[in-house]
Design a protein around this motif. Structure first.
Motif, PDB file in Angstrom:
ATOM      1  N   VAL A 188       0.787  -1.253  -0.099  1.00 57.91           N
ATOM      2  CA  VAL A 188      -0.106   0.048  -0.023  1.00 57.91           C
ATOM      3  C   VAL A 188       0.888   1.308  -0.077  1.00 57.91           C
ATOM      4  O   VAL A 188       0.383   2.231  -0.468  1.00 57.91           O
ATOM      5  N   ARG A 195      -6.041   3.192   4.310  1.00 50.59           N
ATOM      6  CA  ARG A 195      -5.147   2.060   4.128  1.00 50.59           C
ATOM      7  C   ARG A 195      -6.017   0.742   3.852  1.00 50.59           C
ATOM      8  O   ARG A 195      -5.788  -0.174   2.680  1.00 50.59           O
ATOM      9  N   VAL A 250      -7.164   1.081  -0.148  1.00 47.93           N
ATOM     10  CA  VAL A 250      -6.153   0.765  -1.071  1.00 47.93           C
ATOM     11  C   VAL A 250      -5.749  -0.667  -0.767  1.00 47.93           C
ATOM     12  O   VAL A 250      -5.438  -1.485  -1.899  1.00 47.93           O
ATOM     13  N   ASN A 251      -5.724  -1.394   0.281  1.00 43.93           N
ATOM     14  CA  ASN A 251      -5.467  -2.668   0.318  1.00 43.93           C
ATOM     15  C   ASN A 251      -6.496  -3.684  -0.397  1.00 43.93           C
ATOM     16  O   ASN A 251      -6.281  -4.443  -0.918  1.00 43.93           O
ATOM     17  N   SER A 268      -3.685  -3.088   7.452  1.00 46.79           N
ATOM     18  CA  SER A 268      -4.775  -2.207   7.019  1.00 46.79           C
ATOM     19  C   SER A 268      -6.172  -2.888   6.974  1.00 46.79           C
ATOM     20  O   SER A 268      -7.288  -2.116   6.593  1.00 46.79           O
TER      21      SER A 268
END
Ligand SMILES: Cc1cc2nc3c(=O)[nH]c(=O)nc-3n(C[C@H](O)[C@H](O)[C@H](O)COP(=O)(O)OP(=O)(O)OC[C@H]3O[C@@H](n4cnc5c(N)ncnc54)[C@H](O)[C@@H]3O)c2cc1C
Ligand code: SF4
Ligand code: SF4
Length: 819
Positions: A504, A523, A526-527, A545
């Motif tokens: 990430v 987080r 995006v993860n 995340s």
């Protein structure tokens, strides 16, 4: 010519006075603000959430620079006022500016108190007061070292929790025998301590820090019991001292704080003071609610309006730790002249105490169930005679029989009940503001009424009021992804699609994030996008995340316990399975078992320590996790179908079981539910599920993007198919398309409203595209259908549980039944 108003202190109370003043009179003063800290006005209360990574600094900003500019306020950031000359009516700042004033407002807050323990002058011995402190704590804590927090008050507990959330071993040292002794009695303190221990915080009570040693930085901390620990940081949360030196040097009268009258005027006619730095009627305050009450009076005074003087405040507090419900107000200890009404259920972790004097509530302690807090507080503030309510009062407002719902339901609240304790905003104020000022969103309400704008504990209630007042018009569209980036979901997805990333942080770099580590909002998103692109086998799911429930593989409940939900395929079970569940529930003394709406059994009241051994037993009996916590497939609900029902046209039970075995373990942007009904009578309610399958004479109807919940959405018909194989293919293709196309945390219902039914039909009804999506689904399922607990127990480790406590000899024999 305008009068010149100078404010010393760009903090919470000083700037609230200015906000209130501008609403009353926006042309009376030329305003100049001096702030010691190098930032615009931010919400100090939220520092706790920054430390626990639940918010970013951006989220905590109350007034951006544009607000100062729009209101013609001159802000001198990072420039401390060093002296006041009340004869010349000027102030001098550290940078050398000399500013004249007609009226001066001192709002300098407090300084943290750090005791003169040997070694307290070493580097990394710090307080928890401002943004710089939080930055230092985050950059110093280290998983291989222990962090020591001193002080078991609100601030100390929030500091310890925030640090523990980084996975750092944390010891909390408190001089008395019970934590939060300013807000809670010993029973409440004991329950709270037990709860916080489950987050990995170790408590040392009746203990102080004897010595901190190290060369230049903290290396070892020695306690009064003679024991010591290797540590690299000591956070002192041992109280505050009103910041009054500037006023004293200027010759203003002061005792504990700067002395003010009922209109916040100091001993000088032209100088006012507000906030933690003042003393009013012998009292100083360290919470925002009283400071805002003082501010309201002062704003009216400065605006030249009629105003009744400030007469002191009743204090109430809430702890801002996820999963911990705690509320206290008034005189919660009582004395020999008072009575106590107490309800205590230690096992469930509920404790309620009302202190009564002369048939009136004078003190409140609520732990584990704070639903009725605002009602009790109203009774306290209004000095209501409770003689008639005595026998039922502890069971809450709903027990009085006239409200129909639990006390946290806004329907049961009267208009004059307080919703936001920090800002003193009642339900009626919010409803009226929504109606009169045409407010549509949470941000609108925060901006207009201030409800929910301080500690944030009441946001759930404010949202309920919005939903109840506006219905469909309530605008809860997420605004951008978070404060760490200006980019929205679409742009971030595109960056990920076009690049090649294996973590990430590289995405943050490429997309020029404003923060290095992102936050608890961005987080997980995006993860998720990385997982959706690469699948778990090519991209390592970043556990840090994941959301807390996903990390625990269990739903944390409001009392801090967890719920355990084994998967019951298609809602069908057997006497043997029921017996296995019952035996396990008896073995672990599960207090409550509930049949869920998704046709399975939910075991409530399970402690964190019980989760792993209980899952080991369930796995051994062939159960896998029902993933009731997951952003992924939850349930496949079925009706009995043509096997038993005389109306049934298709085998809905068989289809449901097959669909659940096909899709379990999958992860999606948000939770995902399927239902299968055996005929159009639709007993399984397939038309309010993400994917609904309904048996008809000629085969099956496939419905998409329905939703129960606050805002019900009925599905759209995707198509009709004839064979079971086609149902499987569409099920897989739709789920995969949703997984890769929708934004993180977007339900299918919101997704379809954003992209349109035709957009989805274009891919689903095109054979080539449908097969492409179905094949990608098959691929990703290869690494997804692993029971999370079975894997964690086999590995002997999860992020949250460090070491799993099961006898290693007791070898694991997990084989999911019939998968
Ligand atoms: C981590 C944390 C969590 C908290 N949680 C809660 C909560 O849940 N509920 C609650 O009610 N309260 C909470 N509080 C307390 C609350 O934040 C304070 O009561 C409130 O901020 C006090 O407002 P103030 O304006 O008096 O002081 P501050 O907000 O501290 O503002 C004073 C400002 O003046 C500046 N200043 C000082 N001297 C000078 C000078 N000479 N020249 C220029 N500037 C100067 C300081 O740098 C500071 O920015 C919390 C506090 C902290 C630290
Ligand atoms: S949906 Fe139809 S088949 Fe299923 S239980 Fe209801 S009536 Fe029977
Ligand atoms: S409807 Fe859902 S969210 Fe609401 S109280 Fe019941 S379980 Fe909780």
């Amino acid at each position: 010519m305008k009068e010149k108003l100078v404010v010393i202190g760009n903090g919470m109370s000083g700037l609230r006075v200015i906000e209130d003043l501008l609403e009353l009179e926006n042309d009376k003063y030329d305003i100049t603000v001096y702030g010691d800290e190098p930032y615009v006005n931010y919400n100090r209360i939220m520092l706790s959430y920054i430390l626990s990574q639940e918010k970013t600094f951006e989220d905590t900003i109350i007034n951006h620079q544009s607000w100062y500019d729009e209101n013609n306020i001159t802000l001198n950031k990072g420039d401390k006022v060093v002296s006041i000359n009340k004869e010349d009516k000027t102030i001098t700042s550290k940078s050398g500016k000399i500013e004249s004033y007609d009226k001066l407002l001192i709002a300098t807050g407090s300084n943290p108190f750090i005791p003169t323990t040997p070694g307290s002058d070493l580097n990394n011995v710090i307080a928890f007061r401002n943004k710089a402190d939080v930055d230092t704590i985050i950059s110093t804590i280290d998983k291989s070292k222990t962090a020591v927090v001193v002080g078991g008050g609100l601030l100390g507990l929030e500091a310890a929790y925030g640090i523990a959330m980084h996975g750092v071993k944390t010891i909390l040292v408190h001089r008395s025998g019970s934590i939060l002794s300013q807000q809670l009695d010993t029973t409440g303190g004991r329950l709270l301590q037990k709860n916080l221990e489950s987050y990995g915080i170790e408590f040392k009570l009746n203990t102080t820090v004897k010595e901190i040693s190290g060369t230049t930085e903290v290396e070892t901390v020695t306690f009064s019991d003679g024991k010591s620990v290797e540590s690299n940081i000591v956070v002192f949360a041992t109280g505050i001292i009103p910041n009054k030196e500037l006023a004293i040097d200027a010759g203003l009268e002061s005792k504990k704080g700067i002395l003010v009258d009922d209109f916040m005027k100091t001993s000088d006619e032209s100088i006012f003071a507000v906030g933690e730095c003042v003393e009013h009627n012998g009292n100083t305050y360290g919470l925002v609610a009283p400071l805002y009450e003082q501010g309201k009076v002062l704003a009216k005074k400065l605006a030249g309006k009629e105003v009744e003087g400030y007469s002191g405040s009743t204090l109430s507090t809430r702890l801002k730790i996820s999963g911990v419900d705690l509320f206290s107000a008034g005189d919660y200890l009582g004395d020999e002249t008072t009575e106590e009404l107490i309800l205590l259920d230690e096992k469930v972790g509920v404790y309620k105490k009302l202190v009564i004097y002369d048939n009136k509530i004078i003190g409140i302690v609520l732990y584990g169930d704070t639903a009725d807090a605002s009602w009790y507080l109203k009774l306290l503030k209004e000095h209501t005679d409770i003689s008639d309510l005595r026998t039922k009062i502890l069971f809450g407002k709903s027990a009085l029989g006239d409200s129909g719902h639990g006390g946290d339901d806004v329907n049961s609240m009267s208009d004059d009940e307080e919703v936001c304790g920090c800002n003193g905003v009642c339900k009626g104020d919010i409803v009226n503001a929504i109606k009169d000022k045409d407010l549509k969103s949470l941000d609108d309400v925060k901006g207009c009424t201030k409800a929910g704008a301080s500690c944030g504990s009441c946001i759930g209630l404010v949202e309920q009021i919005l939903v109840n007042t506006l219905g469909d018009e309530y605008d809860n569209t997420p605004q951008g992804i978070c404060g760490c980036t200006d980019k929205g979901h679409a742009e971030i997805k595109q960056i990920i699609d076009e690049g090649d990333f294996d973590n990430v942080y590289d995405v943050f770099k490429k997309a020029q994030w404003k923060t290095e580590d992102g936050c608890a909002k961005c987080r997980p998103a995006v993860n998720y996008y990385l997982l959706a692109k690469y699948n778990d086998d090519k991209y390592m799911n970043d556990k840090r995340s994941a959301l807390v429930n996903d990390r625990n593989f269990a739903n944390i409940q409001k009392d801090g316990t967890y719920s355990v939900v084994p998967r019951i395929w298609g809602g069908l079970t057997t006497p043997k399975e029921l017996k296995d569940i019952a035996d396990i529930a008896v073995k672990y003394e599960v207090p409550t078992i509930k049949f869920t709406g998704g046709q399975r059994l939910d075991m409530f009241g399970v402690t964190k320590e019980q989760l792993a051994p209980m899952w080991k037993d369930l796995n051994d009996c062939g159960f896998v996790s029902g993933q009731a916590y997951a952003k992924g497939l939850r349930t496949v609900k079925t009706c009995v179908g043509n096997t038993y029902c005389r109306f049934g046209t298709q085998d809905s039970m068989g289809m449901g079981v097959k669909l659940e075995k096909l899709t379990w373990g999958s992860w999606t942007p948000h939770k995902y539910k399927i239902a299968v009904s055996g005929c159009p009578r639709n007993c399984a309610e397939a038309t309010i599920k993400d994917f609904g399958v309904i048996g008809v004479d000629s085969g099956w109807e496939l419905h998409i993007a329905g939703n129960g919940g606050i805002k019900v959405r009925v599905t759209d018909l995707l198509c009709k198919v004839e064979t079971e194989e086609e149902v499987y293919e569409y099920t897989k293709a739709f789920m995969q398309f949703y997984r890769e196309d929708a934004y993180y945390l977007e339900r299918t219902a919101h997704w379809i409203e954003r992209v349109g039914l035709q957009y989805i039909k274009d891919d689903m009804l095109n054979e080539e595209k449908r097969k492409y999506w179905a094949a990608r689904f098959d691929e990703s399922q290869k690494s997804a259908q692993v029971d999370p607990w079975a894997k964690a127990i086999e590995d002997g480790f999860t992020k949250e549980f460090d070491k799993i406590v099961i006898n290693p000899e007791d070898s694991h024999s997990f084989e999911p039944k019939g998968v």
